[in-house]
Write a protein that holds these residues in place. Structure first.
Motif, PDB file in Angstrom:
ATOM      1  N   THR A 175      16.410  -7.882   4.018  1.00 35.54           N
ATOM      2  CA  THR A 175      15.146  -7.147   4.011  1.00 35.54           C
ATOM      3  C   THR A 175      14.971  -6.496   5.365  1.00 35.54           C
ATOM      4  OG1 THR A 175      12.788  -7.293   3.457  1.00 35.54           O
ATOM      5  CG2 THR A 175      13.715  -9.084   4.787  1.00 35.54           C
ATOM      6  N   ASN A 185       6.171  -0.836   1.305  1.00 41.02           N
ATOM      7  CA  ASN A 185       7.375  -0.440   2.036  1.00 41.02           C
ATOM      8  C   ASN A 185       6.990  -0.166   3.494  1.00 41.02           C
ATOM      9  OD1 ASN A 185       9.275   2.351   2.601  1.00 41.02           O
ATOM     10  ND2 ASN A 185      10.301   0.467   2.033  1.00 41.02           N
ATOM     11  N   GLU A 186       6.887  -1.218   4.419  1.00 41.29           N
ATOM     12  CA  GLU A 186       7.611  -2.426   4.124  1.00 41.29           C
ATOM     13  C   GLU A 186       7.007  -3.614   4.874  1.00 41.29           C
ATOM     14  OE1 GLU A 186       9.624  -4.587   2.058  1.00 41.29           O
ATOM     15  OE2 GLU A 186      10.499  -2.581   1.985  1.00 41.29           O
ATOM     16  N   THR A 243      12.934  -5.339  -1.122  1.00 39.18           N
ATOM     17  CA  THR A 243      12.057  -4.279  -0.648  1.00 39.18           C
ATOM     18  C   THR A 243      11.092  -3.888  -1.752  1.00 39.18           C
ATOM     19  OG1 THR A 243      11.982  -2.007   0.231  1.00 39.18           O
ATOM     20  CG2 THR A 243      13.743  -2.501  -1.305  1.00 39.18           C
ATOM     21  N   CYS A 244       9.924  -3.386  -1.379  1.00 34.03           N
ATOM     22  CA  CYS A 244       8.941  -2.860  -2.337  1.00 34.03           C
ATOM     23  C   CYS A 244       8.614  -3.877  -3.435  1.00 34.03           C
ATOM     24  CB  CYS A 244       9.432  -1.550  -2.943  1.00 34.03           C
ATOM     25  SG  CYS A 244       9.604  -0.209  -1.751  1.00 34.03           S
ATOM     26  N   SER A 288      18.009   2.552  -0.432  1.00 35.65           N
ATOM     27  CA  SER A 288      17.775   1.555   0.601  1.00 35.65           C
ATOM     28  C   SER A 288      19.131   1.003   1.066  1.00 35.65           C
ATOM     29  CB  SER A 288      16.853   0.461   0.073  1.00 35.65           C
ATOM     30  OG  SER A 288      16.527  -0.471   1.085  1.00 35.65           O
TER      31      SER A 288
END
Length: 424
Positions: A175, A185-186, A243-244, A288
């Motif tokens: 991450t 994010n983030e 992520t997200c 990403s």
């Protein structure tokens, strides 16, 4: 306070900190995460370090930045919202006309209330981000521009949590901690990863070892791979880019490049049985750090399970991706999904039946003496179907997929069968 509320509380604490690829904001963020998981190692790599085709950039820090308009009002104040400053802006103290200033302003006409998040990591420039609504109000005249920043040789700072299990084989989570004040994010990724680290540490008799890293996006993953690729290719059995994962919208799945790794298999199984309305993307939708982990020659078995995918929601990379966009419930949901993934991996053995034909379950107290009731029939069906595929060629997730049940509904059955040495 439940897990989701704890994760959200951590997001609130971290939200005001100005993070970037490098600098004191990253160090402050990692020090707070280390308070939560004391075994987190905080490491640094010097500016100029070669990482494959990339080089660790100079360290950037900013103390103050703003614009004074012709009427003496302070606007685009970095202390009020760190998104106002173009990331990695060089220092400046000057006066410009509005026309000259406009060349250094960034706004989003399609989102007039939002401050965009913009960076210039690898080209020296300065700039400010402003809502389009405020930009349109700017009047002719002289504007004082002030940015008190430094761009010097220093370090790229990152965090690494290694949790040993019975096996040297590893499950990998990555991450990133390079974004300033945004929620999905983030901050959602590193905060959920922190609590997953706590969860993994609480597991008794861990089958696998775990590697969780907190890095700046792109340069961080490239740097980390340049240091650890050989060992990771030998030990990583599944990986997940985190992520997200903080909003309340439907889940998203982004596969590995080939889409057929153990990580893909377990992620799809958990999503299909927990969140069947999830949106499935392809590797062509990447954006990403899966770009690095799944690149040719690296080829780590890694995928991503998200809520609203990066670049797919209007608030992405703007001030609208704030603490109101994420929620305790959204964060807890992502934590739960990834916990189920961890549990499934931990229990994912390949089993072989120890008897020829069906075993006599009744004499072992495993078969109901009265065959009645839908629930009873379903349990018996799952037991017998599970045994039917314990042939040494299917792992647990394969069997659960074949017999169409969530893998977690087989955990108790497996423990009963192991206790009576019916499977090995």
């Amino acid at each position: 306070m439940n897990i989701g509320q704890n994760i959200y509380k951590l997001c609130k604490e971290l939200f005001p900190i100005n993070r970037s690829l490098t600098g004191d904001g990253v160090r402050e963020t990692l020090s707070i995460l280390k308070r939560e998981i004391p075994d987190l190692s905080i490491l640094e790599v010097p500016t100029g370090t070669q990482c494959f085709d990339w080089t660790v950039p100079k360290e950037w820090n900013c103390k103050e930045a703003y614009i004074i308009d012709p009427e003496g009002n302070k606007i685009c104040d970095f202390s009020q919202n760190n998104l106002h400053l173009l990331g990695y802006s060089t220092p400046i103290d000057t006066t410009l006309t509005l026309d000259e200033l406009q060349k250094h302003l960034y706004s989003l006409p399609e989102l007039p209330e939002a401050i965009p998040y913009m960076t210039s990591y690898y080209k020296k420039r300065w700039g400010f981000c402003i809502s389009h609504k405020e930009r349109e109000k700017l009047k002719e005249g002289q504007y004082r521009i002030y940015i008190n920043s430094t761009l010097e040789n220093g370090h790229l700072t990152y965090g690494e949590l290694l949790i040993k299990g019975e096996s040297e084989q590893e499950v990998f989570f990555s991450t990133y901690v390079c974004h300033p004040s945004m929620g999905n994010n983030e901050l959602s990724g590193p905060t959920v990863a922190t609590y997953l680290g706590k969860y993994i540490q609480s597991l008794q008799n861990r089958k696998y070892s775990y590697r969780i890293i907190f890095i700046p996006e792109t340069i961080g993953s490239i740097m980390y791979l340049s240091k650890h690729l050989k060992e990771m290719k030998e030990t990583t059995i599944a990986g997940f880019n985190l992520t997200c994962v903080g909003d309340n919208n439907a889940y998203s799945y982004l596969p590995s490049r080939d889409g057929n790794t153990l990580a893909d298999k377990v992620a799809l199984h958990v999503l299909n049985h927990s969140e069947p309305q999830f949106k499935k993307y392809t590797f062509l939708d990447r954006g990403s750090d899966e770009r690095q982990y799944c690149s040719p020659g690296v080829d780590l078995p890694l995928c991503s399970v998200m809520r609203s995918k990066f670049m797919e929601y209007p608030e992405y990379h703007t001030s609208l991706d704030n603490l109101n966009y994420i929620s305790a419930a959204g964060l807890e949901g992502a934590y739960s999904i990834h916990s189920k993934i961890i549990d499934a991996l931990e229990k994912n053995h390949t089993y072989t039946s120890t008897t020829l034909c069906e075993p006599q379950l009744g004499k072992r107290g495993l078969y109901p003496t009265l065959s009645e009731g839908t629930k009873t029939r379903e349990i018996v069906k799952n037991m017998m179907n599970f045994l039917a595929y314990c042939d040494g060629s299917h792992d647990l997730i394969d069997i659960a997929n074949i017999i169409h049940v969530p893998v977690w509904e087989l955990y108790e059955i497996i423990e009963d069968f192991k206790q009576h040495t019916l499977i090995q």
